[in-house]
Design a protein around this motif. Structure first.
Motif, short mmCIF file in Angstrom:
data_model
loop_
_atom_site.label_atom_id
_atom_site.label_comp_id
_atom_site.label_asym_id
_atom_site.label_seq_id
_atom_site.Cartn_x
_atom_site.Cartn_y
_atom_site.Cartn_z
N THR A 120 0.81 -1.22 0.00
CA THR A 120 0.00 0.00 0.00
C THR A 120 0.84 1.27 0.00
O THR A 120 0.29 2.37 -0.07
CB THR A 120 -0.95 0.02 1.21
OG1 THR A 120 -0.19 -0.21 2.41
CG2 THR A 120 -2.02 -1.05 1.08
N GLY A 121 2.18 1.12 0.10
CA GLY A 121 3.03 2.30 -0.06
C GLY A 121 3.79 2.75 1.17
O GLY A 121 4.30 3.88 1.20
N LYS A 122 3.91 1.90 2.18
CA LYS A 122 4.63 2.30 3.40
C LYS A 122 6.10 2.59 3.10
O LYS A 122 6.64 3.64 3.45
CB LYS A 122 4.50 1.21 4.47
CG LYS A 122 3.05 0.94 4.90
CD LYS A 122 2.97 -0.10 6.00
CE LYS A 122 3.41 -1.48 5.54
NZ LYS A 122 2.54 -2.04 4.48
N PRO A 165 -5.80 -0.11 1.56
CA PRO A 165 -5.56 -0.82 0.28
C PRO A 165 -5.85 0.12 -0.88
O PRO A 165 -6.82 0.89 -0.84
CB PRO A 165 -6.57 -1.97 0.33
CG PRO A 165 -6.83 -2.19 1.78
CD PRO A 165 -6.75 -0.83 2.43
N LEU A 166 -4.99 0.08 -1.89
CA LEU A 166 -5.17 0.98 -3.03
C LEU A 166 -6.48 0.69 -3.75
O LEU A 166 -6.92 -0.46 -3.84
CB LEU A 166 -4.00 0.84 -4.01
CG LEU A 166 -2.62 1.26 -3.49
CD1 LEU A 166 -1.60 1.17 -4.60
CD2 LEU A 166 -2.65 2.67 -2.92
N LYS A 167 -7.10 1.72 -4.26
CA LYS A 167 -8.33 1.55 -5.03
C LYS A 167 -8.00 0.93 -6.38
O LYS A 167 -6.86 0.99 -6.86
CB LYS A 167 -9.01 2.90 -5.21
CG LYS A 167 -9.47 3.53 -3.90
CD LYS A 167 -10.06 4.91 -4.14
CE LYS A 167 -10.49 5.55 -2.83
NZ LYS A 167 -11.00 6.92 -3.01
N LYS A 168 -9.01 0.35 -6.99
CA LYS A 168 -8.82 -0.31 -8.28
C LYS A 168 -8.24 0.65 -9.31
O LYS A 168 -7.32 0.30 -10.06
CB LYS A 168 -10.16 -0.87 -8.78
CG LYS A 168 -10.07 -1.58 -10.12
CD LYS A 168 -11.42 -2.14 -10.52
CE LYS A 168 -11.36 -2.78 -11.90
NZ LYS A 168 -12.67 -3.33 -12.31
N ASN A 206 -6.33 -6.78 -5.27
CA ASN A 206 -6.98 -6.50 -3.99
C ASN A 206 -6.26 -5.39 -3.22
O ASN A 206 -6.04 -5.48 -2.02
CB ASN A 206 -7.04 -7.78 -3.15
CG ASN A 206 -8.16 -7.73 -2.11
OD1 ASN A 206 -9.14 -7.02 -2.30
ND2 ASN A 206 -8.00 -8.45 -1.03
N GLY A 207 -5.89 -4.33 -3.94
CA GLY A 207 -5.27 -3.18 -3.29
C GLY A 207 -3.79 -3.28 -3.06
O GLY A 207 -3.17 -2.37 -2.51
N ASP A 208 -3.16 -4.39 -3.50
CA ASP A 208 -1.73 -4.61 -3.28
C ASP A 208 -0.96 -4.25 -4.56
O ASP A 208 -0.94 -5.02 -5.52
CB ASP A 208 -1.49 -6.07 -2.89
CG ASP A 208 -0.05 -6.36 -2.51
OD1 ASP A 208 0.85 -5.60 -2.92
OD2 ASP A 208 0.19 -7.36 -1.80
N ALA A 209 -0.31 -3.10 -4.56
CA ALA A 209 0.39 -2.63 -5.76
C ALA A 209 1.54 -3.56 -6.11
O ALA A 209 1.80 -3.82 -7.29
CB ALA A 209 0.91 -1.21 -5.54
N ARG A 210 2.24 -4.06 -5.10
CA ARG A 210 3.40 -4.91 -5.37
C ARG A 210 2.99 -6.18 -6.10
O ARG A 210 3.68 -6.62 -7.04
CB ARG A 210 4.11 -5.27 -4.06
CG ARG A 210 5.47 -5.94 -4.27
CD ARG A 210 6.12 -6.33 -2.94
NE ARG A 210 6.39 -5.16 -2.12
CZ ARG A 210 5.77 -4.89 -0.98
NH1 ARG A 210 4.82 -5.70 -0.54
NH2 ARG A 210 6.07 -3.82 -0.28
#
Length: 438
Positions: A63-65, A167-170, A208-212
């Motif tokens: 999510t970008g931490k 969690p990142l949006k779609k 599901n919001g996980d960019a990685r």
């Protein structure tokens, strides 16, 4: 920078994973998390002004931490040091603190210490940091996937600002995927890959919001897919499914299949078929449905279709809804399964639902009658002179804590809204009400 440092930096640019290469260096490049890094937000202003206090980033993976920590590293004038709590020991922290004191004493320079997975530090390790955070020797930036209020020293928490990442949006994931295949400097733009629309939609859904996870899948797709006759690499839905190792499920969140599935899910719980209900639950979870949406449907079913036949059902459903928000996936699927199978297996009654529907219809179709005088509020000066509350019988003064008196307005005294069934606990309610009226 010597030759070896230069070569290492160049290799990192070309050999490191795509998710790492694409990490922004400026706040303006960060996708998502506008609730904490929008231009009017505290964190944005603190980073831009280089006036950061100790903070802890808390949120699910991808999510970008770490991304935000890297942005801080590129923005601040302070010395930026990073350690990972899974590998670092007290000696590592002692070296950081020593260097921080030297920087502060000799150059008047602050030190920012980024600790990834800070929840992995034991109490002793966290206690060691406390005085140096307190006196400003180091500014702490922690990152954790676990709730810091459970996992981080309370004294350390009180000296830090907690920022929760969602969690990142779609749409955020789609933006990152598009950037990944078109960016020629840090992304994979030189490969001339074409990410087809249905593949983009699928990857953005199942990530599901996980960019990685999304970026890892697209990188694998580009690197392993042969070029087509047009000389381009086409990332199709089939390729995307293979790369993220998830089968394509026919489940369009905005289309008929979504509504058909949720309809079958609810009707299976209502119809007391826990096997079917948990099957549709699994289908929705696999397709990346929002767990909060699922939890809301379970709560509604627990009240609408189980009701007072098992009053515990709504408590189970509400507890599950709270728990899934706190725990997140993948463990949330266990909690949802428990709630679904309980509600599906419980005795059923829609009497409470029918009662409010009847009452609402009565309110809409008849003239609103006044509250009987003996039920009106009498707790103000002059109420007795107006006859308010006069003649009211206090139920607890009578046997069985019940006394027969008029509660419904005049003209509606024979109205029946709630009719308990013979199912489950509601049978006891029906028996008790009948006993009182005998």
């Amino acid at each position: 920078m010597d030759l070896f440092d230069y070569m290492r930096e160049q290799n990192q640019k070309t050999e490191s994973p795509l998710a790492s290469r694409l990490r922004p260096t400026r706040l303006e490049e960060v996708v998502g998390q506008q609730h904490i890094i929008g231009k009017d937000k505290l964190l944005y202003r603190a980073i831009q002004a280089d006036k950061l206090s100790s903070i802890i980033f808390y949120g699910p993976p991808g999510t970008g931490k770490t991304t935000l920590a890297k942005v801080i590293a590129h923005t601040t004038q302070a010395e930026f040091t990073q350690i990972n709590a899974t590998a670092a020991g007290k000696k590592d922290m002692e070296e950081v603190v020593k260097q921080a004191k030297d920087n502060q004493g000799m150059y008047g320079k602050k030190t920012i210490l980024f600790i990834d997975e800070i929840h992995r530090f034991n109490k002793g390790q966290q206690d060691y940091l406390l005085p140096f955070v307190e006196d400003g020797t180091i500014t702490l930036v922690g990152a954790t996937t676990e709730n810091p209020y459970f996992e981080v020293n309370g004294a350390l928490l009180s000296r830090s600002v907690i920022f929760e990442l969602k969690p990142l949006k779609k749409q955020d994931i789609k933006t990152l995927l598009t950037r990944a295949v078109t960016d020629q400097e840090k992304g994979m733009g030189t490969y001339e890959a074409v990410l087809e629309e249905d593949a983009l939609e699928f990857l953005a859904d199942v990530a599901n919001g996980d960019a990685r996870a999304a970026l890892t899948a697209i990188e694998l797709g580009v690197l392993t897919t042969p070029r087509d006759a047009d000389g381009k690499i086409h990332i199709t839905l089939e390729v995307a499914s293979e790369c993220i190792q998830k089968r394509v499920v026919q489940y369009d969140k905005g289309g008929d299949n979504h509504y058909d599935t949720i309809s079958a899910f609810i009707k299976s719980m209502r119809g007391s078929d826990p096997d079917a209900a948990v099957y549709y639950l699994a289908k929705m979870l696999y397709a990346g449905e929002d767990i909060k949406f699922i939890a809301r449907r379970i709560m509604i079913c627990a009240s609408e279709d189980v009701g007072n036949a098992d009053p515990h059902a709504i408590m189970v459903a509400v507890s599950a809804a709270q728990a899934v928000e706190r725990v997140g996936m993948p463990e949330a699927q266990i909690i949802l399964s428990q709630a679904v199978t309980y509600v599906a297996s419980a005795p059923k009654s829609n009497a409470a639902c029918v009662a409010i529907e009847r009452a609402m219809e009565m309110i809409k179709s008849t003239k609103t009658a006044p509250v009987p005088a003996h039920l009106q509020d009498s707790h103000y000066r002059g109420a007795q002179k107006l006859g308010r509350g006069m003649g009211y019988l206090y139920a607890h003064d009578f046997p069985n804590h019940y006394v027969r008196q008029q509660y419904l307005p005049d003209g509606l005294t024979d109205a029946k809204f709630y009719e308990p069934t013979e199912n489950g606990y509601e049978k006891n309610i029906k028996s008790h009400l009948a006993f009182l009226k005998e």
